[in-house]
Scaffold this motif. Structure first.
Motif, PDB file in Angstrom:
ATOM      1  N   HIS A   1       0.853  -1.186   0.000  1.00  0.00           N
ATOM      2  CA  HIS A   1       0.000   0.000   0.000  1.00  0.00           C
ATOM      3  C   HIS A   1       0.887   1.233   0.000  1.00  0.00           C
ATOM      4  O   HIS A   1       2.021   1.203   0.501  1.00  0.00           O
ATOM      5  N   CYS A   2       0.390   2.294  -0.577  1.00  0.00           N
ATOM      6  CA  CYS A   2       1.108   3.561  -0.568  1.00  0.00           C
ATOM      7  C   CYS A   2       0.467   4.471   0.475  1.00  0.00           C
ATOM      8  O   CYS A   2      -0.572   5.092   0.214  1.00  0.00           O
ATOM      9  N   ASN A   3       1.037   4.458   1.671  1.00  0.00           N
ATOM     10  CA  ASN A   3       0.626   5.381   2.724  1.00  0.00           C
ATOM     11  C   ASN A   3      -0.818   5.178   3.175  1.00  0.00           C
ATOM     12  O   ASN A   3      -1.514   6.119   3.537  1.00  0.00           O
ATOM     13  N   ASN A   4      -1.314   3.918   3.135  1.00  0.00           N
ATOM     14  CA  ASN A   4      -2.681   3.675   3.614  1.00  0.00           C
ATOM     15  C   ASN A   4      -2.801   2.232   4.117  1.00  0.00           C
ATOM     16  O   ASN A   4      -3.380   1.367   3.466  1.00  0.00           O
ATOM     17  N   LEU A   5      -2.251   2.008   5.306  1.00  0.00           N
ATOM     18  CA  LEU A   5      -2.284   0.677   5.907  1.00  0.00           C
ATOM     19  C   LEU A   5      -3.717   0.204   6.138  1.00  0.00           C
ATOM     20  O   LEU A   5      -4.011  -0.992   6.011  1.00  0.00           O
ATOM     21  N   GLN A   6      -4.608   1.127   6.443  1.00  0.00           N
ATOM     22  CA  GLN A   6      -5.997   0.754   6.711  1.00  0.00           C
ATOM     23  C   GLN A   6      -6.633   0.061   5.508  1.00  0.00           C
ATOM     24  O   GLN A   6      -7.341  -0.946   5.655  1.00  0.00           O
TER      25      GLN A   6
ATOM     26  N   GLY B   1      -2.306   6.342  -1.483  1.00  0.00           N
ATOM     27  CA  GLY B   1      -3.539   5.577  -1.270  1.00  0.00           C
ATOM     28  C   GLY B   1      -3.695   4.331  -2.108  1.00  0.00           C
ATOM     29  O   GLY B   1      -4.631   3.563  -1.905  1.00  0.00           O
ATOM     30  N   GLY B   2      -2.807   4.084  -3.064  1.00  0.00           N
ATOM     31  CA  GLY B   2      -2.936   2.915  -3.927  1.00  0.00           C
ATOM     32  C   GLY B   2      -2.660   1.609  -3.185  1.00  0.00           C
ATOM     33  O   GLY B   2      -1.893   1.579  -2.232  1.00  0.00           O
ATOM     34  N   VAL B   3      -3.304   0.533  -3.633  1.00  0.00           N
ATOM     35  CA  VAL B   3      -3.121  -0.788  -3.031  1.00  0.00           C
ATOM     36  C   VAL B   3      -2.853  -1.813  -4.130  1.00  0.00           C
ATOM     37  O   VAL B   3      -3.565  -1.845  -5.145  1.00  0.00           O
TER      38      VAL B   3
END
Length: 279
Positions: free
Chosen positions: A234-239, A273-275
């Motif tokens: 993920h890019c800066n969005n572990l959730q 935010g990308g996953v």
């Protein structure tokens, strides 16, 4: 037999493997307009990079490692060298690694060096590196490992959902995808790979529904998950990554699940935010 696994810096590695002497990361270079040009190495600062991208009117770019840099990574006492690069359809990294192999043979003679076009990126490369390590530790010989990795790459699936496709589009990486209207109508495409090229698998309105659809694709298409690793970057969005993990895990059980944050090249293409998922 001793071995070494060389990966380009689009490959995310867990922290413990970054310090493992069997691995070496060969960095690409990140370029954002005239304000940012740095190697994608252990000093990469994701926050700084994303801020530079957000502030720059021009699209970020990357430069692949030189053949000489790859050749240097092959100068090792290890008897077998494996090189895993991002898809040759997305970068010149694979071709550079092959040229580096040729240079090595010209300058130093014979050595077992195998360059793998992952036909993927990010955690897809990680999957290939893990498989090579597994096969080496199982005691297979070099020829057997090469054959098994060729088959493994063919059977591997990579998926991703991004908030922003601008970098991929402006850098010509979506040439095989029909015109997208994601930014206008909040339609989020679910993307995948076909022989190393990016394809659109489906789409949903809103990021949550798109992530759920991506999880459904993973569940539907995976074969023998109990024998495989599920990898999520993920890019800066572990959730978001955790949410995708939970949705997949509720339906199928994998041997192991690894979640990682994107390094530089993956951050450039995934955007904030990308996953990305590989299975």
């Amino acid at each position: 037999m001793s071995y070494k696994i060389v990966v380009d810096s689009c490959c995310e590695l867990p922290e413990e493997l970054k310090k493992d002497s069997r691995f070496e990361i060969v960095p690409l270079t990140l370029i954002v307009g005239d304000v940012y040009e740095k190697e994608d190495n252990e000093d990469f600062d994701q926050k700084e990079f994303l801020e530079a991208v957000a502030a720059c009117p021009t699209c970020p770019k990357s430069a692949c490692p030189s053949p000489e840099r790859y050749m240097k990574s092959y100068q090792t006492d290890a008897e077998h060298v494996y090189v895993v690069t991002l898809s040759a359809q997305l970068s010149g990294s694979y071709n550079s690694a092959v040229l580096g192999k040729n240079l090595y043979h010209e300058n130093y003679g014979d050595k077992d060096i195998y360059v793998v076009d992952s036909k993927s990126a990010s955690c897809g490369e990680t999957q290939v590196a893990f498989k090579i390590m597994e096969l080496e530790e199982a005691g297979l010989n070099f020829t057997e490992i090469v054959e098994k990795i060729e088959e493994y790459v063919k059977g591997m699936n990579t998926y991703f959902v991004l908030d922003n496709l601008d970098t991929l589009r402006k850098n010509g990486r979506l040439s095989g995808v029909k015109a997208l209207v994601a930014s206008t109508l909040n339609i989020k495409p679910v993307m995948g790979a076909d022989n190393g090229s990016i394809i659109q698998l489906g789409q949903s309105v809103g990021i949550k529904k798109a992530l759920a659809k991506m999880a459904d694709y993973v569940v539907k298409e995976v074969v023998d998950p109990e024998k495989k690793n599920l990898m999520i970057t993920h890019c800066n969005n572990l959730q978001r990554a955790q949410s995708v993990k939970e949705q997949i895990e509720a339906k199928v059980k994998f041997k192991n699940i690894v979640i990682m944050d994107t390094a530089g090249i993956s951050s450039m293409y995934a955007n904030d935010g990308g996953v990305i998922v590989s299975a």
